[in-house]
Scaffold this active site. Structure first.
Site, PDB file in Angstrom:
ATOM      1  N   ILE A  13      35.073  39.883  37.626  1.00 57.51           N
ATOM      2  CA  ILE A  13      34.492  41.197  37.351  1.00 57.51           C
ATOM      3  C   ILE A  13      34.210  41.947  38.647  1.00 57.51           C
ATOM      4  O   ILE A  13      34.421  43.162  38.728  1.00 57.51           O
ATOM      5  CB  ILE A  13      33.226  41.069  36.492  1.00 57.51           C
ATOM      6  CG1 ILE A  13      33.565  40.422  35.143  1.00 57.51           C
ATOM      7  CG2 ILE A  13      32.579  42.440  36.271  1.00 57.51           C
ATOM      8  CD1 ILE A  13      34.616  41.150  34.335  1.00 57.51           C
ATOM      9  N   ASP A  34      29.178  37.892  48.964  1.00 55.65           N
ATOM     10  CA  ASP A  34      29.688  36.663  48.359  1.00 55.65           C
ATOM     11  C   ASP A  34      29.622  35.558  49.402  1.00 55.65           C
ATOM     12  O   ASP A  34      30.394  35.560  50.363  1.00 55.65           O
ATOM     13  CB  ASP A  34      31.120  36.844  47.860  1.00 55.65           C
ATOM     14  CG  ASP A  34      31.551  35.707  46.949  1.00 55.65           C
ATOM     15  OD1 ASP A  34      31.318  34.528  47.307  1.00 55.65           O
ATOM     16  OD2 ASP A  34      32.104  35.980  45.870  1.00 55.65           O
ATOM     17  N   SER A 151      27.870  42.917  27.201  1.00 57.02           N
ATOM     18  CA  SER A 151      29.063  42.090  27.399  1.00 57.02           C
ATOM     19  C   SER A 151      30.320  42.896  27.114  1.00 57.02           C
ATOM     20  O   SER A 151      30.273  43.985  26.532  1.00 57.02           O
ATOM     21  CB  SER A 151      29.026  40.875  26.461  1.00 57.02           C
ATOM     22  OG  SER A 151      29.265  41.291  25.121  1.00 57.02           O
ATOM     23  N   CYS A 152      31.452  42.337  27.495  1.00 63.38           N
ATOM     24  CA  CYS A 152      32.727  43.001  27.223  1.00 63.38           C
ATOM     25  C   CYS A 152      32.939  43.155  25.720  1.00 63.38           C
ATOM     26  O   CYS A 152      33.443  44.188  25.255  1.00 63.38           O
ATOM     27  CB  CYS A 152      33.878  42.221  27.858  1.00 63.38           C
ATOM     28  SG  CYS A 152      33.936  40.471  27.406  1.00 63.38           S
ATOM     29  N   THR A 153      32.524  42.157  24.954  1.00 64.41           N
ATOM     30  CA  THR A 153      32.702  42.208  23.503  1.00 64.41           C
ATOM     31  C   THR A 153      31.801  43.255  22.869  1.00 64.41           C
ATOM     32  O   THR A 153      32.219  43.999  21.974  1.00 64.41           O
ATOM     33  CB  THR A 153      32.449  40.822  22.890  1.00 64.41           C
ATOM     34  OG1 THR A 153      33.330  39.867  23.499  1.00 64.41           O
ATOM     35  CG2 THR A 153      32.688  40.832  21.389  1.00 64.41           C
ATOM     36  N   THR A 182      38.078  32.378  30.152  1.00 62.44           N
ATOM     37  CA  THR A 182      37.337  32.876  31.311  1.00 62.44           C
ATOM     38  C   THR A 182      37.156  31.751  32.318  1.00 62.44           C
ATOM     39  O   THR A 182      37.453  30.586  32.039  1.00 62.44           O
ATOM     40  CB  THR A 182      35.957  33.419  30.906  1.00 62.44           C
ATOM     41  OG1 THR A 182      35.168  32.351  30.368  1.00 62.44           O
ATOM     42  CG2 THR A 182      36.088  34.533  29.872  1.00 62.44           C
ATOM     43  N   THR A 211      28.613  33.459  20.394  1.00 62.67           N
ATOM     44  CA  THR A 211      28.508  34.712  21.143  1.00 62.67           C
ATOM     45  C   THR A 211      27.335  35.512  20.604  1.00 62.67           C
ATOM     46  O   THR A 211      27.090  35.524  19.402  1.00 62.67           O
ATOM     47  CB  THR A 211      29.794  35.560  21.056  1.00 62.67           C
ATOM     48  OG1 THR A 211      29.576  36.807  21.728  1.00 62.67           O
ATOM     49  CG2 THR A 211      30.195  35.847  19.627  1.00 62.67           C
ATOM     50  N   ARG A 234      37.905  31.033  21.535  1.00 58.76           N
ATOM     51  CA  ARG A 234      38.547  31.148  22.841  1.00 58.76           C
ATOM     52  C   ARG A 234      39.991  30.665  22.702  1.00 58.76           C
ATOM     53  O   ARG A 234      40.238  29.562  22.204  1.00 58.76           O
ATOM     54  CB  ARG A 234      37.800  30.309  23.883  1.00 58.76           C
ATOM     55  CG  ARG A 234      36.379  30.777  24.178  1.00 58.76           C
ATOM     56  CD  ARG A 234      36.375  32.145  24.830  1.00 58.76           C
ATOM     57  NE  ARG A 234      35.044  32.575  25.228  1.00 58.76           N
ATOM     58  CZ  ARG A 234      34.533  32.440  26.442  1.00 58.76           C
ATOM     59  NH1 ARG A 234      35.260  31.854  27.400  1.00 58.76           N
ATOM     60  NH2 ARG A 234      33.324  32.878  26.721  1.00 58.76           N
ATOM     61  N   ASN A 316      39.065  42.487  28.464  1.00 64.44           N
ATOM     62  CA  ASN A 316      37.726  41.968  28.760  1.00 64.44           C
ATOM     63  C   ASN A 316      37.436  41.881  30.258  1.00 64.44           C
ATOM     64  O   ASN A 316      36.294  41.644  30.649  1.00 64.44           O
ATOM     65  CB  ASN A 316      37.522  40.594  28.112  1.00 64.44           C
ATOM     66  CG  ASN A 316      38.662  39.634  28.361  1.00 64.44           C
ATOM     67  OD1 ASN A 316      39.677  39.685  27.666  1.00 64.44           O
ATOM     68  ND2 ASN A 316      38.503  38.758  29.345  1.00 64.44           N
TER      69      ASN A 316
END
Length: 337
Positions: A13, A34, A151-153, A182, A211, A234, A316
């Site tokens: 992401i 990071d 979330s993406c969903t 993922t 989920t 998934r 996603n």
């Protein structure tokens, strides 16, 4: 002046958010944190992507920065959010993309480092959740320093449910997302104490999973609170997922009437968020799509005038990251004092 963004976590992401930001006016990524990735490797990971293809632009790196399309981006290596020097680069908004700091208490530690707002790229147990096109008008810049992009969903389901509920009413509904793999999944069978099925090989199985995406719609759209729940499968594809919303309506309707209302929404208040297709599409047709709810009129079915199954696709990764950056742009437009 563009809204100055920082990205914490340069995973799927985080990298997609950087790519997305290059196509959205009014925002600029100026810093990345990071602790596990040096600048040379950052350049490589941004340049080459198995799913979304080779980066169409210029990238270079130094010891403490990467330069993308001529714009220098500072790179930090802090493990703790409160120690990341966001203030050095005048970051307005941090996109929290690690998946680790998903509560208000943890995410607001970024503000100690000098940023003004934080947007979590995941559902949050206590931060307000927002979905573009659905509830941005409830954002309060005076009290909401940390928010979630859900979330993406949820970003796929919420616009679809909102349009249907406004016109026909949703009495109750069940959602299934057939979801791409993922990074948290395993390529071969391995230990997973929290979810035994989740420890099975992601490349060789269809894996049932939980989920909270459907329930989260109730937080984004209070009118649907308690009316939706769901689960996930998934499946072994690298990207693009699909939502199946099966619901009972409050009012009688034909499938054509429902499709017409969704098409109307996609061309008006949800333009850029929702699209409508009546073609024979499959998942890969939505790779790198920026809209997060792509309604498939040919895939849905209706049993009777109040019981219907609706289908919508979503990238996603890139689609979600695009709306994450769009949300940051909106937050920035309301002021970051």
């Amino acid at each position: 002046m563009p809204i100055r963004l920082g990205i914490n976590g340069f995973g799927r992401i985080g990298r997609m958010a950087l790519r997305a930001s290059l196509n959205i006016d009014g925002v600029q990524v100026v810093a990345i944190n990071d602790p596990f990735t040096d600048c040379e490797y950052m350049e490589y990971m941004l340049k080459y992507d198995t799913v979304h293809g080779r980066f169409d632009g210029t990238i270079a790196h130094s010891e403490d920065s990467i330069t993308v399309n001529g714009n220098k981006i500072s790179v930090f290596k802090s493990m703790k959010p409160e120690e990341i020097p966001w203030g050095k680069t005048q970051v307005d908004i941090v996109l929290e993309c690690t998946g680790r700091f998903t509560t208000k208490k943890d995410a607001e530690l970024h503000i100690t480092g000098g940023c003004k707002r934080v947007i979590i790229s995941a559902p949050s147990a206590d931060a307000p959740m927002f979905v573009c096109g659905c509830n941005l008008e409830t954002y309060d810049p005076s009290t909401m320093k940390v928010i979630s992009n859900a979330s993406c969903t949820t970003n796929c389901l919420a616009p679809l449910a909102m349009v249907v509920n406004k016109k026909f009413g949703i009495k109750e509904g069940l959602m299934t997302t057939v979801h791409a793999v993922t990074a948290t999944q395993l390529p071969v069978d391995g230990p997973s104490k929290k979810d035994w099925r989740g420890g099975r090989s992601c490349g060789a199985n269809v894996i049932p999973s939980s989920t909270g995406a459907a329930k989260a719609v109730g937080k984004v759209l209070p009118a649907l609170n308690g009316k939706l729940t769901g689960m996930a499968f998934r499946v072994p594809v690298p990207d693009v997922s699909v939502v199946d919303l099966t619901c009972t309506l409050e009012k009688d309707a034909t499938y054509d009437e429902i499709c017409a209302e969704i098409k109307r929404g996609s061309e008006n208040e949800l333009k850029g968020i929702m699209t409508y297709t009546n073609e024979d599409v499959v998942s890969s047709d939505f790779l790198s799509t920026t809209s997060t709810c792509n309604f498939d009129s040919k895939a849905g079915i209706m049993l009777n005038s109040r019981f219907v199954k609706l289908v919508a696709w979503y990238d996603n990764e890139f689609g979600y990251a695009n709306k994450l950056v769009e949300l940051a742009k909106y937050v920035g437009s309301k002021g970051c004092q």
